[in-house]
Design a protein around this motif. Structure first.
Motif, short mmCIF file in Angstrom:
data_model
loop_
_atom_site.label_atom_id
_atom_site.label_comp_id
_atom_site.label_asym_id
_atom_site.label_seq_id
_atom_site.Cartn_x
_atom_site.Cartn_y
_atom_site.Cartn_z
N LEU A 130 4.77 9.90 -7.88
CA LEU A 130 5.47 9.63 -9.11
C LEU A 130 5.44 8.14 -9.42
O LEU A 130 5.82 7.32 -8.59
CB LEU A 130 6.93 10.12 -9.00
CG LEU A 130 7.10 11.63 -8.88
CD1 LEU A 130 8.57 11.97 -8.75
CD2 LEU A 130 6.51 12.35 -10.07
N PRO A 131 5.00 7.79 -10.61
CA PRO A 131 4.93 6.37 -10.94
C PRO A 131 6.29 5.82 -11.30
O PRO A 131 7.20 6.55 -11.73
CB PRO A 131 4.00 6.34 -12.15
CG PRO A 131 4.21 7.68 -12.80
CD PRO A 131 4.48 8.64 -11.67
N SER A 154 3.37 -5.14 0.73
CA SER A 154 1.95 -4.84 0.88
C SER A 154 1.51 -4.07 -0.36
O SER A 154 1.94 -2.94 -0.58
CB SER A 154 1.73 -4.02 2.15
OG SER A 154 0.36 -3.74 2.34
N TYR A 155 0.66 -4.70 -1.17
CA TYR A 155 0.19 -4.08 -2.41
C TYR A 155 -1.24 -3.59 -2.25
O TYR A 155 -2.08 -4.28 -1.67
CB TYR A 155 0.26 -5.08 -3.57
CG TYR A 155 -0.52 -4.64 -4.80
CD1 TYR A 155 0.00 -3.67 -5.67
CD2 TYR A 155 -1.77 -5.17 -5.09
CE1 TYR A 155 -0.72 -3.26 -6.79
CE2 TYR A 155 -2.49 -4.77 -6.21
CZ TYR A 155 -1.96 -3.81 -7.05
OH TYR A 155 -2.68 -3.40 -8.16
N GLU A 167 0.04 0.97 -5.54
CA GLU A 167 1.36 1.10 -4.94
C GLU A 167 1.74 -0.16 -4.17
O GLU A 167 0.88 -0.97 -3.80
CB GLU A 167 1.42 2.30 -4.00
CG GLU A 167 0.51 2.17 -2.78
CD GLU A 167 0.51 3.43 -1.92
OE1 GLU A 167 0.91 4.50 -2.42
OE2 GLU A 167 0.12 3.34 -0.75
N VAL A 168 3.05 -0.31 -3.95
CA VAL A 168 3.59 -1.40 -3.14
C VAL A 168 4.42 -0.79 -2.01
O VAL A 168 5.22 0.12 -2.25
CB VAL A 168 4.49 -2.35 -3.96
CG1 VAL A 168 5.01 -3.49 -3.08
CG2 VAL A 168 3.73 -2.92 -5.15
N TRP A 201 3.22 1.48 -8.42
CA TRP A 201 3.36 0.37 -9.39
C TRP A 201 2.01 -0.27 -9.60
O TRP A 201 1.18 -0.35 -8.69
CB TRP A 201 4.36 -0.65 -8.86
CG TRP A 201 4.46 -1.87 -9.73
CD1 TRP A 201 5.19 -2.01 -10.88
CD2 TRP A 201 3.82 -3.13 -9.52
NE1 TRP A 201 5.03 -3.27 -11.40
CE2 TRP A 201 4.20 -3.99 -10.58
CE3 TRP A 201 2.95 -3.63 -8.53
CZ2 TRP A 201 3.74 -5.31 -10.70
CZ3 TRP A 201 2.49 -4.93 -8.63
CH2 TRP A 201 2.90 -5.77 -9.69
N ARG A 202 1.82 -0.75 -10.82
CA ARG A 202 0.57 -1.43 -11.20
C ARG A 202 0.89 -2.65 -12.04
O ARG A 202 1.74 -2.57 -12.94
CB ARG A 202 -0.33 -0.47 -11.96
CG ARG A 202 -1.71 -1.01 -12.31
CD ARG A 202 -2.56 0.08 -12.92
NE ARG A 202 -3.94 -0.35 -13.09
CZ ARG A 202 -4.92 0.45 -13.49
NH1 ARG A 202 -4.66 1.72 -13.75
NH2 ARG A 202 -6.15 -0.04 -13.61
N PRO A 203 0.28 -3.80 -11.77
CA PRO A 203 0.54 -4.98 -12.60
C PRO A 203 0.22 -4.70 -14.05
O PRO A 203 -0.65 -3.88 -14.37
CB PRO A 203 -0.41 -6.04 -12.01
CG PRO A 203 -0.72 -5.57 -10.64
CD PRO A 203 -0.69 -4.08 -10.71
N GLU A 204 0.89 -5.41 -14.93
CA GLU A 204 0.63 -5.24 -16.36
C GLU A 204 -0.79 -5.68 -16.68
O GLU A 204 -1.41 -6.46 -15.93
CB GLU A 204 1.62 -6.05 -17.19
CG GLU A 204 1.50 -7.55 -16.99
CD GLU A 204 2.45 -8.31 -17.90
OE1 GLU A 204 2.31 -9.54 -18.00
OE2 GLU A 204 3.33 -7.67 -18.52
N ALA A 205 -1.30 -5.18 -17.80
CA ALA A 205 -2.68 -5.49 -18.17
C ALA A 205 -2.88 -6.98 -18.33
O ALA A 205 -2.01 -7.70 -18.83
CB ALA A 205 -3.01 -4.77 -19.48
#
Length: 301
Positions: A128-129, A261-262, A281-282, A295-299
């Motif tokens: 789940l994001p 840890s990403y 993910e982190v 989780w993903r960094p913004e564009a």
């Protein structure tokens, strides 16, 4: 998290019941990602068993109790129910049978089968994001109505997170050939969740610098952790400090000093590079709480 896995079935130590069998899974991970790998599969119900000592890649073994056949579960339930029924008074047994007309028994049977089908599924790590943290940007000045402003002029990215330093970079790590960045930053206050936003700013800044969010990042507050765990430096670290220090002292430092840890760009469940939500993910405090967040960094701007 760059891993690949395989599984098999064989008898295990009967710690669950008298005749427990275990399902075993072998997972390949790279050096420095062991804690996040363990956290991920333990959350999915797997028990860590052993770890190989490869130079760059580590083979880790996990196990879980082999799920019972649904009919075996039903038979066990029926046996327990019959035992409970026999403990009732004869008159109570007769009233239960007469009053149910067989309907209650049918409903119990259907409920049990439905429960087996619903609960018998085995779970793999959650996918789940969660909403990505927004890195503060410099707000654009107001423009008159009708005027046109380019995207670069409207939103100008500016890093506003904590100071950090990339102390080691390991190139082309794991099956996805991702770059792994070992990041040093100041001591972290774990008393609130605000530290997570600070770390996300660091990761997002690296994404802006590199022009991609597909890489690995290890955030630490002790440079020795990076030196002891990085594939590029661990041999020289052991040579300088000794094996005893590396295997006994460093793990103690990692509990408090390994912040996050990403992993971005590799779906460990599918075992391949990916752009899906599962591939980003982190792991928060890998050697302490080991909390996983999709989780993903913004564009990149």
């Amino acid at each position: 998290m760059p891993t690949s896995d395989k599984s098999d079935l064989r008898p295990g130590t009967p710690t669950v019941g008298d005749h427990a069998e275990y399902e075993f899974k072998s997972v390949q991970t790279i050096r420095g990602r062991e804690a996040s790998t363990i956290a991920k599969w333990q959350k999915a119900g797997w028990e860590f068993v052993t770890q190989g000592q490869g130079t760059l890649r580590r083979e880790m073994t996990f196990r879980r109790v082999k799920p019972k056949d649904p009919w075996q579960q039903l038979a066990a339930f029926a046996g327990k129910s019959w035992a409970a029924f026999r403990r009732l008074e004869p008159k109570t047994q007769l009233r239960l049978i007469a009053g149910s007309g067989g309907l209650v028994l049918l409903m119990v049977f259907v409920g049990v089968v439905a429960g087996i089908q619903g609960g018998g599924a085995t779970s793999d790590p959650a996918t789940l994001p969660t909403k990505a943290a927004v890195v503060p940007n410099v707000q654009p000045s107001k423009t008159p109505p009708g005027s046109t402003v380019s995207a670069s002029e409207a939103v100008a990215y500016k890093y506003q997170g904590p100071k950090y330093e990339i102390v080691i970079t390991d190139r082309n790590q794991g099956p996805a050939a991702l770059n792994q960045y070992w990041v040093y930053t100041r001591k972290i206050d774990y008393s609130t969740v605000a530290y997570k936003d600070q770390v996300k700013m660091i990761i997002t800044d690296i994404a802006h610098i590199e022009g991609t969010d597909k890489f690995l990042v290890e955030v630490v507050t002790d440079k020795e952790i990076a030196e002891a765990e990085s594939p590029s430096t661990y041999e020289s670290f052991i040579e300088e400090h000794g094996m005893n220090y590396a295997i006994k002292t460093i793990p103690q430092h990692e509990k408090a000093g390994w912040v996050a840890s990403y992993s971005g760009g590799f779906d460990s469940d599918a075992g391949e590079p990916s752009d899906s939500v599962n591939a980003f993910e982190v792991i928060w405090r890998p050697y302490a709480t080991s909390k996983i967040e999709k989780w993903r960094p913004e564009a990149m701007g």
